[in-house]
Design a protein around this motif. Structure first.
Motif, PDB file in Angstrom:
ATOM      1  N   PHE A  75      -4.779  -9.280  18.378  1.00 13.27           N
ATOM      2  CA  PHE A  75      -4.388  -9.414  16.957  1.00 13.27           C
ATOM      3  C   PHE A  75      -5.227  -9.806  16.031  1.00 13.27           C
ATOM      4  CE2 PHE A  75      -1.745  -9.663  20.285  1.00 13.27           C
ATOM      5  CZ  PHE A  75      -0.707  -8.405  19.828  1.00 13.27           C
ATOM      6  N   TYR A  76      -5.437  -9.782  15.316  1.00 10.17           N
ATOM      7  CA  TYR A  76      -6.755  -9.987  14.119  1.00 10.17           C
ATOM      8  C   TYR A  76      -5.956 -10.233  12.148  1.00 10.17           C
ATOM      9  CZ  TYR A  76      -8.068  -5.115  14.426  1.00 10.17           C
ATOM     10  OH  TYR A  76      -8.816  -4.368  13.695  1.00 10.17           O
ATOM     11  N   ALA A  77      -6.636 -11.077  11.570  1.00  7.73           N
ATOM     12  CA  ALA A  77      -6.644 -10.764  10.665  1.00  7.73           C
ATOM     13  C   ALA A  77      -8.247 -10.219   9.746  1.00  7.73           C
ATOM     14  CB  ALA A  77      -6.348 -12.188  10.231  1.00  7.73           C
ATOM     15  N   LEU A  78      -8.279  -9.222   8.699  1.00  4.39           N
ATOM     16  CA  LEU A  78      -9.132  -9.184   8.051  1.00  4.39           C
ATOM     17  C   LEU A  78      -9.600  -8.894   6.194  1.00  4.39           C
ATOM     18  CD1 LEU A  78      -8.758  -5.848   6.886  1.00  4.39           C
ATOM     19  CD2 LEU A  78      -8.348  -5.415   9.190  1.00  4.39           C
ATOM     20  N   ASN A  79     -10.824  -8.618   6.410  1.00  3.57           N
ATOM     21  CA  ASN A  79     -11.400  -8.883   5.187  1.00  3.57           C
ATOM     22  C   ASN A  79     -12.292  -7.544   4.610  1.00  3.57           C
ATOM     23  OD1 ASN A  79     -13.651  -9.946   2.468  1.00  3.57           O
ATOM     24  ND2 ASN A  79     -11.924 -10.244   2.259  1.00  3.57           N
ATOM     25  N   ALA A  80     -11.920  -6.158   3.979  1.00  3.40           N
ATOM     26  CA  ALA A  80     -12.217  -5.617   4.234  1.00  3.40           C
ATOM     27  C   ALA A  80     -12.812  -4.755   1.877  1.00  3.40           C
ATOM     28  CB  ALA A  80     -11.358  -4.669   4.377  1.00  3.40           C
ATOM     29  N   LYS A  81     -13.567  -4.305   2.427  1.00  2.00           N
ATOM     30  CA  LYS A  81     -14.813  -3.906   1.148  1.00  2.00           C
ATOM     31  C   LYS A  81     -14.255  -2.388   1.229  1.00  2.00           C
ATOM     32  CE  LYS A  81     -17.500  -5.097  -2.604  1.00  2.00           C
ATOM     33  NZ  LYS A  81     -16.696  -6.195  -3.516  1.00  2.00           N
ATOM     34  N   LEU A  83     -13.905   1.062  -1.539  1.00  2.00           N
ATOM     35  CA  LEU A  83     -13.952   1.177  -2.824  1.00  2.00           C
ATOM     36  C   LEU A  83     -14.920   0.277  -4.502  1.00  2.00           C
ATOM     37  CD1 LEU A  83     -11.288   3.608  -3.393  1.00  2.00           C
ATOM     38  CD2 LEU A  83     -13.537   4.166  -3.472  1.00  2.00           C
ATOM     39  N   GLY A  84     -15.296  -0.762  -3.706  1.00  2.00           N
ATOM     40  CA  GLY A  84     -15.940  -1.890  -4.669  1.00  2.00           C
ATOM     41  C   GLY A  84     -14.280  -2.779  -4.744  1.00  2.00           C
ATOM     42  N   HIS A  85     -13.700  -3.144  -4.102  1.00  2.00           N
ATOM     43  CA  HIS A  85     -12.673  -3.556  -4.361  1.00  2.00           C
ATOM     44  C   HIS A  85     -12.660  -4.814  -3.179  1.00  2.00           C
ATOM     45  CE1 HIS A  85     -11.360  -2.546  -8.687  1.00  2.00           C
ATOM     46  NE2 HIS A  85     -11.585  -1.622  -7.786  1.00  2.00           N
ATOM     47  N   GLU A  86     -12.436  -5.754  -2.962  1.00  2.00           N
ATOM     48  CA  GLU A  86     -11.684  -6.646  -1.156  1.00  2.00           C
ATOM     49  C   GLU A  86     -11.155  -6.802  -0.952  1.00  2.00           C
ATOM     50  OE1 GLU A  86     -13.337 -10.817  -1.493  1.00  2.00           O
ATOM     51  OE2 GLU A  86     -15.170 -10.216  -0.964  1.00  2.00           O
ATOM     52  N   LEU A  87     -10.435  -6.051  -0.563  1.00  2.00           N
ATOM     53  CA  LEU A  87      -8.093  -6.301  -0.032  1.00  2.00           C
ATOM     54  C   LEU A  87      -8.374  -7.677   1.722  1.00  2.00           C
ATOM     55  CD1 LEU A  87      -8.080  -2.767   0.045  1.00  2.00           C
ATOM     56  CD2 LEU A  87      -8.285  -3.890  -1.688  1.00  2.00           C
ATOM     57  N   TRP A  88      -7.275  -7.594   2.248  1.00  2.00           N
ATOM     58  CA  TRP A  88      -6.674  -8.648   3.078  1.00  2.00           C
ATOM     59  C   TRP A  88      -6.184  -8.334   4.193  1.00  2.00           C
ATOM     60  CZ3 TRP A  88      -9.312 -12.742   4.937  1.00  2.00           C
ATOM     61  CH2 TRP A  88     -10.083 -13.935   3.388  1.00  2.00           C
ATOM     62  N   GLY A  89      -6.348  -8.202   4.788  1.00  2.00           N
ATOM     63  CA  GLY A  89      -4.854  -7.378   5.590  1.00  2.00           C
ATOM     64  C   GLY A  89      -5.274  -7.688   7.217  1.00  2.00           C
ATOM     65  N   GLY A  90      -4.596  -6.616   8.127  1.00  2.00           N
ATOM     66  CA  GLY A  90      -4.205  -7.010   9.115  1.00  2.00           C
ATOM     67  C   GLY A  90      -4.771  -6.101  10.556  1.00  2.00           C
ATOM     68  N   GLY A  91      -4.733  -5.984  11.786  1.00  2.00           N
ATOM     69  CA  GLY A  91      -4.651  -4.858  12.621  1.00  2.00           C
ATOM     70  C   GLY A  91      -4.884  -5.358  13.827  1.00  2.00           C
ATOM     71  N   ARG A 227     -10.406  12.421  -3.934  1.00  2.00           N
ATOM     72  CA  ARG A 227      -9.015  11.802  -5.352  1.00  2.00           C
ATOM     73  C   ARG A 227      -9.151  11.231  -6.287  1.00  2.00           C
ATOM     74  NH1 ARG A 227      -3.418  14.345  -5.098  1.00  2.00           N
ATOM     75  NH2 ARG A 227      -3.895  14.760  -7.098  1.00  2.00           N
ATOM     76  N   PHE A 228     -10.153   9.827  -6.437  1.00  2.00           N
ATOM     77  CA  PHE A 228     -10.177   9.013  -6.904  1.00  2.00           C
ATOM     78  C   PHE A 228     -11.311   8.521  -6.645  1.00  2.00           C
ATOM     79  CE2 PHE A 228      -7.551   6.780  -3.749  1.00  2.00           C
ATOM     80  CZ  PHE A 228      -7.755   5.386  -3.891  1.00  2.00           C
ATOM     81  N   GLY A 229     -12.169   7.888  -7.115  1.00  2.00           N
ATOM     82  CA  GLY A 229     -13.470   6.435  -6.624  1.00  2.00           C
ATOM     83  C   GLY A 229     -14.859   7.025  -6.926  1.00  2.00           C
ATOM     84  N   GLU A 230     -15.733   7.112  -5.814  1.00  2.00           N
ATOM     85  CA  GLU A 230     -16.715   8.051  -5.909  1.00  2.00           C
ATOM     86  C   GLU A 230     -16.721   9.500  -5.618  1.00  2.00           C
ATOM     87  OE1 GLU A 230     -18.694   5.580  -2.327  1.00  2.00           O
ATOM     88  OE2 GLU A 230     -18.440   3.866  -3.490  1.00  2.00           O
ATOM     89  N   HIS A 231     -17.640   9.940  -5.953  1.00  2.00           N
ATOM     90  CA  HIS A 231     -17.919  11.336  -5.275  1.00  2.00           C
ATOM     91  C   HIS A 231     -17.903  11.521  -4.036  1.00  2.00           C
ATOM     92  CE1 HIS A 231     -18.073  12.145  -9.882  1.00  2.00           C
ATOM     93  NE2 HIS A 231     -18.745  11.139 -10.507  1.00  2.00           N
ATOM     94  N   SER A 232     -17.981  11.299  -3.461  1.00  2.00           N
ATOM     95  CA  SER A 232     -18.127  11.251  -1.922  1.00  2.00           C
ATOM     96  C   SER A 232     -17.747  10.460  -1.062  1.00  2.00           C
ATOM     97  CB  SER A 232     -19.986  11.272  -1.247  1.00  2.00           C
ATOM     98  OG  SER A 232     -20.571  10.452  -1.709  1.00  2.00           O
ATOM     99  N   ALA A 233     -16.963  10.511   0.168  1.00  2.00           N
ATOM    100  CA  ALA A 233     -15.913   9.568   1.188  1.00  2.00           C
ATOM    101  C   ALA A 233     -16.813   8.270   0.964  1.00  2.00           C
ATOM    102  CB  ALA A 233     -16.384  10.349   2.142  1.00  2.00           C
ATOM    103  N   PRO A 234     -16.776   7.181   0.556  1.00  2.00           N
ATOM    104  CA  PRO A 234     -16.645   6.310   0.522  1.00  2.00           C
ATOM    105  C   PRO A 234     -17.302   5.838   2.086  1.00  2.00           C
ATOM    106  CG  PRO A 234     -15.121   5.361   0.426  1.00  2.00           C
ATOM    107  CD  PRO A 234     -15.473   6.870   0.379  1.00  2.00           C
ATOM    108  N   SER A 235     -18.060   4.660   2.048  1.00  2.00           N
ATOM    109  CA  SER A 235     -19.019   3.505   3.201  1.00  2.00           C
ATOM    110  C   SER A 235     -18.014   1.803   3.270  1.00  2.00           C
ATOM    111  CB  SER A 235     -20.151   3.283   3.265  1.00  2.00           C
ATOM    112  OG  SER A 235     -20.546   4.384   3.956  1.00  2.00           O
TER     113      SER A 235
END
Length: 250
Positions: A75-81, A83-91, A227-235
């Motif tokens: 069980f963990y909290a995470l910080n993800a990058k 589409l150029g944005h820093e998001l917080w969440g869990g998993g 459908r939004f963001g980068e033209h190809s699937a992002p990393s």
């Protein structure tokens, strides 16, 4: 069935020693005796060393190492990058070890927050959400009494959703209809994700289970149309910190 000191014990195995199952309340406890007529003892490593001869103890220890499998719940909290944005969440993750260092299981994580980027849409209060779900396979490069270091690879599914907090829409759930921020667009990806896990034991419970502090690092490569963001699937990459419960299945 054997009556010993006022309690009944059910024989479960007869070789190389006699094993019993004994009911205490709603729980089943394991016991043993060296023969059907000798005293019954709790089935613990300490009692086995005190009672059994060296050859019998070695046989039991080898059988336990072969048949007992590990389970891991993370069980963990995470910080993800994303589409150029820093998001917080869990998993959370569930892993089963069919062999000593190999694990396989399921993983699920999510993150999100309100952002200022509209990604070219006419929306007032954009919110970005990101979800991953997949099948994880892990190999532990290093295991000792306190530390574990593993590398893993996840195959699965990812989705990034853009919503507008200034508008709502009704959705159905098991509890009836509810209102959520309006969905503007969603990107769906096939996910390929290598990663690294480092765990340190903070509380020992005879492996039933032990408690570990766990740190995770993941790099996510998506494949699919957007459908939004980068033209190809992002990393995407994310880092997580949480708690792992690791113990035997029986």
């Amino acid at each position: 069935m054997r009556l010993y000191e006022g309690s009944y014990y059910r024989a479960d195995e007869l070789s190389p020693l006699v094993r019993y199952i004994h009911c205490v309340g709603k729980d089943w406890e394991r016991h043993f005796s060296m023969s059907p007529d000798e005293p019954i003892h709790a089935f613990t490593a300490k009692q086995l060393r005190l009672t059994a001869d060296s050859m019998t103890y070695a046989t039991i220890a080898q059988a336990a190492a072969t048949h007992r499998k590990e389970l891991s719940f993370d069980f963990y909290a995470l910080n993800a990058k994303v589409l150029g944005h820093e998001l917080w969440g869990g998993g959370l993750e569930f892993k089963f070890y069919p062999r000593l260092r190999w694990a396989t299981g399921l993983t699920l994580s999510g993150s999100g927050k309100a952002v200022s980027d509209t990604f070219g849409f006419s929306i007032k209060e954009p919110r970005l959400q990101y979800l991953e779900a997949g099948w994880i396979n892990q190999y532990d490069l290093w295991q000792n009494k306190y530390f574990r270091l593993g590398i893993n690879l996840t195959n699965g599914f990812a989705m990034a959703t853009l919503r507008d907090n200034s508008q709502t829409q009704k959705v159905r759930s098991r509890y009836g209809e509810r209102e959520v921020p309006k969905r503007i667009a969603t990107n769906y990806f096939y996910l390929l994700q290598p990663g690294l896990d480092l765990s340190y034991k903070v509380l020992s419970n005879r492996h039933n289970p032990d408690f570990f502090v766990n740190m995770k690092a993941r790099y996510s490569k998506g494949f699919g149309r957007v459908r939004f963001g980068e033209h190809s699937a992002p990393s995407t990459y994310w880092f997580g910190v949480g708690l792992s419960l690791i113990g035997f299945d029986r």
